[in-house]
Design an enzyme around this catalytic site. Sequence first.
Site, mmCIF file in Angstrom:
data_model
loop_
_atom_site.group_PDB
_atom_site.id
_atom_site.type_symbol
_atom_site.label_atom_id
_atom_site.label_comp_id
_atom_site.label_asym_id
_atom_site.label_seq_id
_atom_site.Cartn_x
_atom_site.Cartn_y
_atom_site.Cartn_z
ATOM 1 N N HIS A 205 -3.266 -1.060 1.733
ATOM 2 C CA HIS A 205 -2.555 -1.200 0.460
ATOM 3 C C HIS A 205 -1.053 -0.937 0.552
ATOM 4 O O HIS A 205 -0.344 -1.056 -0.429
ATOM 5 C CB HIS A 205 -3.157 -0.268 -0.592
HETATM 6 C C1 UD1 Z 1 0.240 4.220 -5.283
HETATM 7 C C2 UD1 Z 1 1.237 5.124 -4.558
HETATM 8 C C3 UD1 Z 1 0.903 5.178 -3.074
HETATM 9 C C4 UD1 Z 1 -0.547 5.575 -2.865
HETATM 10 C C5 UD1 Z 1 -1.467 4.666 -3.666
HETATM 11 C C6 UD1 Z 1 -2.867 5.208 -3.555
HETATM 12 C C7 UD1 Z 1 3.475 5.120 -5.544
HETATM 13 C C8 UD1 Z 1 4.860 4.643 -5.384
HETATM 14 N N1 UD1 Z 1 2.587 4.615 -4.674
HETATM 15 O O1 UD1 Z 1 0.425 2.914 -4.767
HETATM 16 O O2 UD1 Z 1 1.719 6.149 -2.453
HETATM 17 O O3 UD1 Z 1 -0.855 5.473 -1.510
HETATM 18 O O4 UD1 Z 1 -1.067 4.667 -5.050
HETATM 19 O O5 UD1 Z 1 -3.843 4.348 -3.987
HETATM 20 O O6 UD1 Z 1 3.200 5.913 -6.406
HETATM 21 N N2 UD1 Z 1 -3.387 -1.536 -10.066
HETATM 22 C C9 UD1 Z 1 -4.558 -1.916 -10.677
HETATM 23 N N3 UD1 Z 1 -5.359 -0.933 -11.181
HETATM 24 C C10 UD1 Z 1 -5.054 0.386 -11.131
HETATM 25 C C11 UD1 Z 1 -3.852 0.752 -10.530
HETATM 26 C C12 UD1 Z 1 -3.019 -0.216 -9.994
HETATM 27 O O7 UD1 Z 1 -4.884 -3.098 -10.750
HETATM 28 O O8 UD1 Z 1 -5.838 1.221 -11.628
HETATM 29 C C13 UD1 Z 1 -2.528 -2.603 -9.471
HETATM 30 C C14 UD1 Z 1 -1.417 -3.081 -10.391
HETATM 31 O O9 UD1 Z 1 -1.254 -4.450 -10.197
HETATM 32 C C15 UD1 Z 1 -0.213 -2.348 -9.861
HETATM 33 C C16 UD1 Z 1 -0.504 -2.240 -8.368
HETATM 34 O O10 UD1 Z 1 -1.910 -2.075 -8.297
HETATM 35 O O11 UD1 Z 1 0.998 -3.018 -10.123
HETATM 36 C C17 UD1 Z 1 0.195 -1.072 -7.692
HETATM 37 O O12 UD1 Z 1 -0.098 0.163 -8.360
HETATM 38 P P1 UD1 Z 1 0.919 1.405 -8.258
HETATM 39 O O13 UD1 Z 1 0.328 2.586 -8.887
HETATM 40 O O14 UD1 Z 1 2.269 0.988 -8.730
HETATM 41 O O15 UD1 Z 1 1.083 1.628 -6.715
HETATM 42 P P2 UD1 Z 1 -0.027 1.660 -5.581
HETATM 43 O O16 UD1 Z 1 0.201 0.503 -4.681
HETATM 44 O O17 UD1 Z 1 -1.356 1.825 -6.204
HETATM 45 N N1 UDP Z 2 -10.878 6.391 -1.392
HETATM 46 C C1 UDP Z 2 -12.029 6.130 -2.124
HETATM 47 N N2 UDP Z 2 -12.476 4.837 -2.229
HETATM 48 C C2 UDP Z 2 -11.853 3.801 -1.616
HETATM 49 C C3 UDP Z 2 -10.678 4.078 -0.856
HETATM 50 C C4 UDP Z 2 -10.201 5.371 -0.780
HETATM 51 O O1 UDP Z 2 -12.648 7.046 -2.655
HETATM 52 O O2 UDP Z 2 -12.313 2.651 -1.760
HETATM 53 C C5 UDP Z 2 -10.380 7.780 -1.357
HETATM 54 C C6 UDP Z 2 -10.251 8.409 0.022
HETATM 55 O O3 UDP Z 2 -10.748 9.729 -0.082
HETATM 56 C C7 UDP Z 2 -8.756 8.441 0.261
HETATM 57 C C8 UDP Z 2 -8.228 8.602 -1.141
HETATM 58 O O4 UDP Z 2 -9.089 7.799 -1.927
HETATM 59 O O5 UDP Z 2 -8.328 9.480 1.075
HETATM 60 C C9 UDP Z 2 -6.783 8.186 -1.361
HETATM 61 O O6 UDP Z 2 -6.625 6.967 -0.762
HETATM 62 P P1 UDP Z 2 -5.433 5.948 -0.877
HETATM 63 O O7 UDP Z 2 -5.503 5.184 0.388
HETATM 64 O O8 UDP Z 2 -5.532 5.211 -2.148
HETATM 65 O O9 UDP Z 2 -4.084 6.805 -0.993
HETATM 66 P P2 UDP Z 2 -3.106 7.453 0.086
HETATM 67 O O10 UDP Z 2 -3.812 8.603 0.674
HETATM 68 O O11 UDP Z 2 -2.731 6.408 1.078
HETATM 69 O O12 UDP Z 2 -1.915 7.836 -0.707
#
Ligand code: UD1
Ligand code: UDP
Length: 361
Positions: A205
């Site tokens: 991601h």
């Molecule tokens: C965020 C964090 C990242 C973390 C990740 C964990 C920041 C800058 N980044 O990235 O460090 O590793 O979460 O998962 O805070 N979206 C959905 N449903 C949701 C949430 C998001 O569809 O419930 C989609 C939306 O299109 C959104 C995109 O995911 O624009 C990105 O979501 P966002 O929270 O901005 O950043 P992540 O890539 O999830």
């Molecule tokens: N995780 C989960 N389901 C998934 C992927 C991840 O439960 O399908 C959990 C897992 O414990 C992981 C945590 O979510 O450590 C956070 O993961 P993510 O990669 O979203 O965030 P990051 O640690 O990179 O910020």
Amino acid sequence: MGALVQHITGARPNFPKAAPVIRALTELGVEQRLVHTGQHYDEKMSDVFFRQLGLPRPDVDLGVGSGTHARQTAAIMTGLEDLVMAERPALLIVYGDVNSTVAAALVAAKLGIPLAHVEAGLRSFDMTMPEEVNRLVTDRLSDLLLCTSADAVAHLGNEGVHPAKIHLVGNPMIDTLLANLDRFDAEAARAGHGLSDRYVVATLHRPGNVDDPADAAELVKAIHSVADQAEMVLPLHPRGRAKLQEAGLFDHPALRIIDPLGYIEFMGLVRGAAAVVTDSGGVQEETTILGVPCLTLRPNTERPVTITHGTNQLVTRQNLPQVASAVLSRGRAESWSVPPLWDGRAGERIAAIVADQLARF
Ligand code: UD1
Ligand code: UDP
């Protein structure tokens, strides 16, 4: 005790880190409020963690949703400012490195509310990562810096943070893992997804991997070359879905693309995997404890302890197929080391430090 502590959470990785801290503070009788910013909102990115980890329902959900960095951070700050002004907590606790973390840190600093950062001091030294910006700002504004590893303590020292503010407490994410270990049923997870005995789990991601179509195309090629060698399952984060689908990710017969999984199901799959391919921060740590080889598709990591003590190694999109081949033929190690204090008691240590701090206010 009387003094109110507010926990600010919002994105998937926050929830397994906050759970043990909230539990340990509850045992000490500390008055707490749990805030959900709404950064993540899909049931599989949020609610499922509350149910599975026994987290209390958030007292407040700011419901900010998705947006650009500025819009999302600003929306969290605006919502949180009103709340913090109304409740005047004695301490705000933030977790990790997401936008909810830095937004809350800025609000606390501007309102003069003491701030504790759980997972302080991690550094990738890569300012192209939004998380690195969030970590640096949050740590600069924090009064209590709670570190998971010795390298994090050293980084904070190098940046001039007063040693009295820094505490090596261990890893609350690993508290959650160890507390739930008996619930991670590898065999049920494998069978439930129709996988054979030898399979690879992947998660992807990071913007650096999935946002640019050319990167996404290269990534798909590399992932497909792993799927040529072993069955793969990839619970796909919503961020990368469209770009990766366009790049043909879904078109390999041995690669199952599924929705994000609940924590217990996900960790069940990881526990039984021959290897994991990921760009996640948390997954690098979890595989380290479970002894599952982890191939991290990133040029750097803010979690080097997972390489020096754990099962992690950095890979590129170019060398992933060869490294995966070597790891799959070698098999999993019989024994491995784990980082100091990743022992399931970080939440208790954090709670003791927080309670001591509250007593001084
Ligand atoms: C965020 C964090 C990242 C973390 C990740 C964990 C920041 C800058 N980044 O990235 O460090 O590793 O979460 O998962 O805070 N979206 C959905 N449903 C949701 C949430 C998001 O569809 O419930 C989609 C939306 O299109 C959104 C995109 O995911 O624009 C990105 O979501 P966002 O929270 O901005 O950043 P992540 O890539 O999830
Ligand atoms: N995780 C989960 N389901 C998934 C992927 C991840 O439960 O399908 C959990 C897992 O414990 C992981 C945590 O979510 O450590 C956070 O993961 P993510 O990669 O979203 O965030 P990051 O640690 O990179 O910020």
